[in-house]
Design an enzyme around this catalytic site. Structure first.
Site, PDB file in Angstrom:
ATOM      1  N   THR A  28     131.723  14.140 138.599  1.00 51.55           N
ATOM      2  CA  THR A  28     130.405  14.618 137.501  1.00 51.55           C
ATOM      3  C   THR A  28     129.558  15.281 138.409  1.00 51.55           C
ATOM      4  O   THR A  28     129.372  15.313 139.693  1.00 51.55           O
ATOM      5  CB  THR A  28     129.711  13.434 137.081  1.00 51.55           C
ATOM      6  N   ASP A  29     128.615  16.140 137.570  1.00 50.73           N
ATOM      7  CA  ASP A  29     127.589  17.006 138.218  1.00 50.73           C
ATOM      8  C   ASP A  29     126.639  16.267 138.762  1.00 50.73           C
ATOM      9  O   ASP A  29     125.827  16.517 139.486  1.00 50.73           O
ATOM     10  CB  ASP A  29     127.124  17.964 137.232  1.00 50.73           C
ATOM     11  N   GLU A  30     126.394  14.671 138.442  1.00 48.90           N
ATOM     12  CA  GLU A  30     125.283  13.788 138.669  1.00 48.90           C
ATOM     13  C   GLU A  30     125.191  13.564 140.290  1.00 48.90           C
ATOM     14  O   GLU A  30     124.683  13.006 140.687  1.00 48.90           O
ATOM     15  CB  GLU A  30     125.490  12.629 138.029  1.00 48.90           C
ATOM     16  N   TYR A  34     125.142   4.743 139.598  1.00 50.84           N
ATOM     17  CA  TYR A  34     126.422   5.331 139.075  1.00 50.84           C
ATOM     18  C   TYR A  34     126.953   6.533 139.899  1.00 50.84           C
ATOM     19  O   TYR A  34     127.884   6.785 140.292  1.00 50.84           O
ATOM     20  CB  TYR A  34     126.252   5.815 137.345  1.00 50.84           C
ATOM     21  N   LYS A  79     130.156   7.511 142.310  1.00 47.78           N
ATOM     22  CA  LYS A  79     130.913   8.490 141.960  1.00 47.78           C
ATOM     23  C   LYS A  79     131.034   9.670 143.317  1.00 47.78           C
ATOM     24  O   LYS A  79     131.987  10.209 143.668  1.00 47.78           O
ATOM     25  CB  LYS A  79     130.427   9.433 141.024  1.00 47.78           C
TER      26      LYS A  79
END
Ligand code: NAD
Ligand code: DAU
Length: 356
Positions: free
Chosen positions: A145-147, A170, A174
């Site tokens: 994810t870009d997060e 989260y 990741k």
């Protein structure tokens, strides 16, 4: 095939016989399974999902009985079980979607995020490493994810070289998983690629996430909670465009490479809320500003030029079209939404699939 040949994306597409897709009963995973079954009928898709609250076999109803799709209920953290699946099906590719995916839940209860997202990923990597000694072309794709990049200010974009700076439990989980994928490539030579996509929207999106939550609440004339000042920005991509990107990375992605995926579709949360309310003919009085999310990332924006340049990916669904398609899908599939909200989706298919 050497690394340079793989990176430039000009080599013949790899082909696979059997692909282990994990988390294929969730939002993006189920869209991906539907995409793969329709595009590659010659492949066998083994869909491993533990059916947490986010896993919904209703999403796969349209391929019920299709011989090229096998659903298996199980946990990616269970090493013995995952290894037995590799023994039984001999997959020559893994695409890992399985995860705890909701930021708010990670703030309430981080530990399950560590378990599934980190230990689960490492368990899959280890099984692949142990089974792929004689399969140099076998491929592991990690759906990240870009997060993991953290938060942007008012300008700039996330590039693949942007340092990882996750802000939520989260995104920390990741990012850790991404580091394990990297380590298994560097240390054991596993043929891995990582995708880092921005916010997806589209069919089968669980109504705890912003867009389906707005639609679901608006249809019931319930308040729409908007965190903080509503000015946080997300870069929205229609889920099928993400699935096509993962398909390309699976077949043509370079070993050890990371690919950002995004559609240059930056929108403020409040603008999305107002747009959806307008399309549904509902009043903005439903909007309720609430306490901000802890550690709330301000802005995400993806530079996807690498996957465009090297693999030829382009988003096909622009936001104006995608949001209307999405709203229509929810209006046409009220039963799906109702089943999710009342919990019926949990036992809908349970009699049809044996637990391993
Ligand atoms: P989701 O929550 O809708 O689905 C996750 C799926 O994983 C569910 O079917 C769940 O049952 C399954 N799962 C959870 N724990 C498992 C376990 N231990 N073993 C086996 N299966 C398990 O998530 P999503 O939104 O579809 O996201 C899929 C992946 O894409 C995630 O890895 C997420 O980090 C990533 N991602 C999501 C977005 C987005 O906008 N939703 C954007 C970029 C990346
Ligand atoms: O960027 C990719 C990520 O996008 C994925 O990795 C995550 O799995 C996915 O859940 C999503 O994370 P976000 O936190 O961006 O998505 P969410 O839908 O939870 O929230 C989108 C924005 O809307 C965010 O700024 C928080 C805000 N929000 C969310 C909800 C659920 C609200 O204002 N009100 C809400 O009720």
């Amino acid at each position: 095939m050497n690394k340079d040949q793989m990176v430039n994306g000009n080599q013949e597409s790899g082909t696979f016989k059997t692909i282990l897709v994990t988390g294929g009963a969730g939002f993006i995973g189920s869209n991906f399974v539907l995409h793969m079954v329709s595009k590659y009928p010659q492949y066998k898709i083994i869909n491993l999902d533990s059916l947490t609250y986010a896993g919904n076999l209703d999403n796969l109803k349209s391929i019920e009985g299709n011989q090229s799709h096998v659903f298996v209920k199980g946990d990616i953290c269970d090493a013995q079980f995952v290894n037995s699946l590799f023994d039984e099906y001999q997959p020559d590719a893994v695409v890992n979607f399985a995860a705890e995916s909701h930021v708010d839940r990670s703030i309430l209860d981080p530990q399950v995020f560590l378990r599934t997202n980190i230990l689960g990923t490492q368990t899959l990597l280890d099984a692949a490493k142990n089974h792929w000694g004689s399969k140099p072309d076998a491929k592991y794709v990690q759906v990240s994810t870009d997060e993991v990049y953290g938060s942007l200010g008012e300008t700039g974009y996330f590039e693949e070289t942007t340092p990882l700076a996750p802000n939520s439990p989260y995104s920390a989980s990741k990012a850790s998983a991404d580091m394990f994928v990297r380590a298994y490539h560097e240390t054991f030579g596993l043929n891995t690629s990582i995708t880092r996509c921005s916010n997806n929207y589209g069919p089968y999106h669980f109504p705890e996430k912003l867009i389906p939550l707005i639609i679901s609440n608006a249809l019931e004339d319930k308040e729409i909670p908007v965190y903080g000042d509503g000015m946080n920005i997300r870069d929205w991509l229609y889920v099928e465009d993400h699935c096509r990107a993962i398909d390309l990375v699976l077949h043509k992605g370079g070993a050890g490479e990371v690919y950002n995926v995004g559609g240059h579709n930056e929108k403020g949360n409040i603008d999305i809320v107002k747009l959806v309310l307008k399309e549904l003919g509902k009043s903005e009085e439903l909007i309720k500003y609430v306490k901000d999310r802890a550690g709330h990332d301000r802005r995400y924006a993806i530079d996807a030029s690498k996957i465009k340049r090297e693999l030829g990916w382009e988003p096909e669904v622009m936001f104006d079209e995608g949001i209307l398609k999405t709203i229509k899908w929810y209006l046409d599939n009220k039963e799906w939404l109702e089943n999710v909200k009342c919990g019926n989706y949990k036992d809908y298919y349970s009699k049809m699939y044996s637990e391993k």
